[in-house]
Motif scaffolding. Structure first.
Motif, PDB file in Angstrom:
ATOM      1  N   PHE A  94      -9.129 -21.146-134.172  1.00 59.93           N
ATOM      2  CA  PHE A  94     -10.159 -22.038-133.433  1.00 59.93           C
ATOM      3  C   PHE A  94     -11.146 -21.606-132.318  1.00 59.93           C
ATOM      4  O   PHE A  94     -11.607 -22.257-131.730  1.00 59.93           O
ATOM      5  CB  PHE A  94      -9.121 -23.341-132.787  1.00 59.93           C
ATOM      6  CG  PHE A  94      -8.117 -23.817-133.764  1.00 59.93           C
ATOM      7  CD1 PHE A  94      -8.511 -24.495-134.719  1.00 59.93           C
ATOM      8  CD2 PHE A  94      -6.782 -23.679-133.373  1.00 59.93           C
ATOM      9  CE1 PHE A  94      -7.593 -25.097-135.646  1.00 59.93           C
ATOM     10  CE2 PHE A  94      -5.750 -24.333-134.176  1.00 59.93           C
ATOM     11  CZ  PHE A  94      -6.166 -24.798-135.436  1.00 59.93           C
ATOM     12  N   HIS A 100     -12.981 -24.056-138.248  1.00 58.11           N
ATOM     13  CA  HIS A 100     -11.732 -24.338-138.892  1.00 58.11           C
ATOM     14  C   HIS A 100     -11.086 -25.551-138.176  1.00 58.11           C
ATOM     15  O   HIS A 100     -11.216 -25.578-136.695  1.00 58.11           O
ATOM     16  CB  HIS A 100     -10.807 -23.238-139.088  1.00 58.11           C
ATOM     17  CG  HIS A 100     -11.296 -21.999-139.768  1.00 58.11           C
ATOM     18  ND1 HIS A 100     -12.299 -22.108-140.625  1.00 58.11           N
ATOM     19  CD2 HIS A 100     -11.280 -20.735-139.321  1.00 58.11           C
ATOM     20  CE1 HIS A 100     -12.511 -20.881-141.029  1.00 58.11           C
ATOM     21  NE2 HIS A 100     -12.039 -19.981-139.997  1.00 58.11           N
ATOM     22  N   ASN A 101     -10.525 -26.381-138.748  1.00 57.75           N
ATOM     23  CA  ASN A 101      -9.847 -27.413-138.375  1.00 57.75           C
ATOM     24  C   ASN A 101      -8.195 -27.258-138.222  1.00 57.75           C
ATOM     25  O   ASN A 101      -7.808 -26.233-139.207  1.00 57.75           O
ATOM     26  CB  ASN A 101     -10.163 -28.893-138.529  1.00 57.75           C
ATOM     27  CG  ASN A 101      -9.850 -29.197-140.328  1.00 57.75           C
ATOM     28  OD1 ASN A 101      -9.080 -28.557-140.769  1.00 57.75           O
ATOM     29  ND2 ASN A 101     -10.713 -29.948-140.813  1.00 57.75           N
ATOM     30  N   ARG A 154     -10.592 -29.190-129.305  1.00 56.26           N
ATOM     31  CA  ARG A 154     -10.794 -30.434-130.132  1.00 56.26           C
ATOM     32  C   ARG A 154     -10.514 -30.095-131.660  1.00 56.26           C
ATOM     33  O   ARG A 154      -9.893 -30.635-132.316  1.00 56.26           O
ATOM     34  CB  ARG A 154     -12.479 -30.557-130.260  1.00 56.26           C
ATOM     35  CG  ARG A 154     -12.779 -31.224-128.767  1.00 56.26           C
ATOM     36  CD  ARG A 154     -14.237 -31.942-128.896  1.00 56.26           C
ATOM     37  NE  ARG A 154     -15.159 -30.775-129.031  1.00 56.26           N
ATOM     38  CZ  ARG A 154     -15.675 -29.925-128.392  1.00 56.26           C
ATOM     39  NH1 ARG A 154     -15.250 -29.899-126.958  1.00 56.26           N
ATOM     40  NH2 ARG A 154     -16.758 -28.915-128.583  1.00 56.26           N
ATOM     41  N   LYS A 155     -10.913 -28.758-132.007  1.00 55.52           N
ATOM     42  CA  LYS A 155     -10.540 -28.155-133.304  1.00 55.52           C
ATOM     43  C   LYS A 155      -8.994 -28.326-133.671  1.00 55.52           C
ATOM     44  O   LYS A 155      -8.487 -28.098-134.919  1.00 55.52           O
ATOM     45  CB  LYS A 155     -11.187 -26.852-133.851  1.00 55.52           C
ATOM     46  CG  LYS A 155     -12.717 -27.012-133.878  1.00 55.52           C
ATOM     47  CD  LYS A 155     -13.372 -25.699-134.197  1.00 55.52           C
ATOM     48  CE  LYS A 155     -13.312 -24.732-132.988  1.00 55.52           C
ATOM     49  NZ  LYS A 155     -14.153 -23.588-133.383  1.00 55.52           N
ATOM     50  N   CYS A 156      -8.387 -27.951-132.589  1.00 53.10           N
ATOM     51  CA  CYS A 156      -6.856 -27.753-133.126  1.00 53.10           C
ATOM     52  C   CYS A 156      -6.098 -28.972-132.872  1.00 53.10           C
ATOM     53  O   CYS A 156      -4.655 -28.953-133.211  1.00 53.10           O
ATOM     54  CB  CYS A 156      -6.172 -26.786-131.832  1.00 53.10           C
ATOM     55  SG  CYS A 156      -5.918 -27.458-130.224  1.00 53.10           S
TER      56      CYS A 156
END
Length: 216
Positions: A94, A100-101, A154-156
């Motif tokens: 991330f 990436h999510n 946010r992405k994690c």
């Protein structure tokens, strides 16, 4: 002696937040886990393979050698026979240079599981069981590493649940580190020493139930 391979990144390497220094073995969570298991008479050695900045299956565009799947099968071959492999990766998937999510990162963990199971170990050696440990969720990054991890909080989101799905699908054991430990308020990414203690003690309790009885 039973050997456990821990394959991780800086959260397991034991970097001290906002420094380039490292906690001692007895302070970082793999050491806490080993000591707790051995105190119960388990006769365990934890082999630490933890690289700062390691991703699951992606390259670091600025530093070579951070693609976690590269060479993993050979590490299994090198350290076999193994009683258990613990995977705790995902945080660096991330970083700000990646889109990436949580689903992507968990799929990366799944690819690592497959690489472990396909490793060219000797015929009489067991394919080790695997424990997937989802890292604690990131918070807003602070300090010197903030530009590297901006947006990671946010992405994690959803990583623990996504890793659990992968573990269930692939028949792996699973532990959510976020249930017992949280990231440091100093940088929002790494672990302070007290959180290493909490995590090591909690994982030791789970691992104790996964290890077969030791026979010299």
């Amino acid at each position: 002696m039973q050997h456990i391979l821990l394959y991780g990144d800086s959260l397991s390497w034991g970097i001290i937040p906002e420094t380039r220094r490292r906690l001692s073995f007895d302070e970082r969570w793999p050491g806490v886990m080993e000591n707790a298991l051995n105190a119960e008479g388990r006769r365990v050695r934890v082999v630490e393979d933890c690289l700062n900045g390691r991703r699951t299956v992606w390259e670091d565009p600025f530093k070579p050698g951070r693609k976690g799947i590269d060479g993993l099968a050979q590490r299994i071959e090198i350290h076999s026979p193994l009683t258990l492999v613990i995977l705790m990766l995902g945080t660096n998937d991330f970083q700000s240079m990646h889109p990436h999510n949580a689903w992507h990162s968990a799929q990366g963990v799944g690819a690592l599981v497959n690489a472990i199971r396909q490793a060219p170990i000797e015929p009489d050696m067991p394919v080790p069981p695997i424990l997937i440990v989802a890292p604690p969720p990131q918070e807003e990054p602070r300090g010197a590493i903030a530009p590297k991890f901006v947006g990671g909080d946010r992405k994690c989101i959803g990583l623990a649940a996504a890793c659990r799905e992968v573990a269930d699908m692939l028949g792996c054991h699973y532990f959510d580190a976020g249930t017992v430990a949280s990231v440091s308020p100093v940088d929002g990414v790494h672990l302070d020493v007290d959180q290493h203690t909490r995590l090591g003690e909690a994982v030791a309790k789970m691992v104790a139930g996964l290890l077969p009885a030791f026979r010299p």
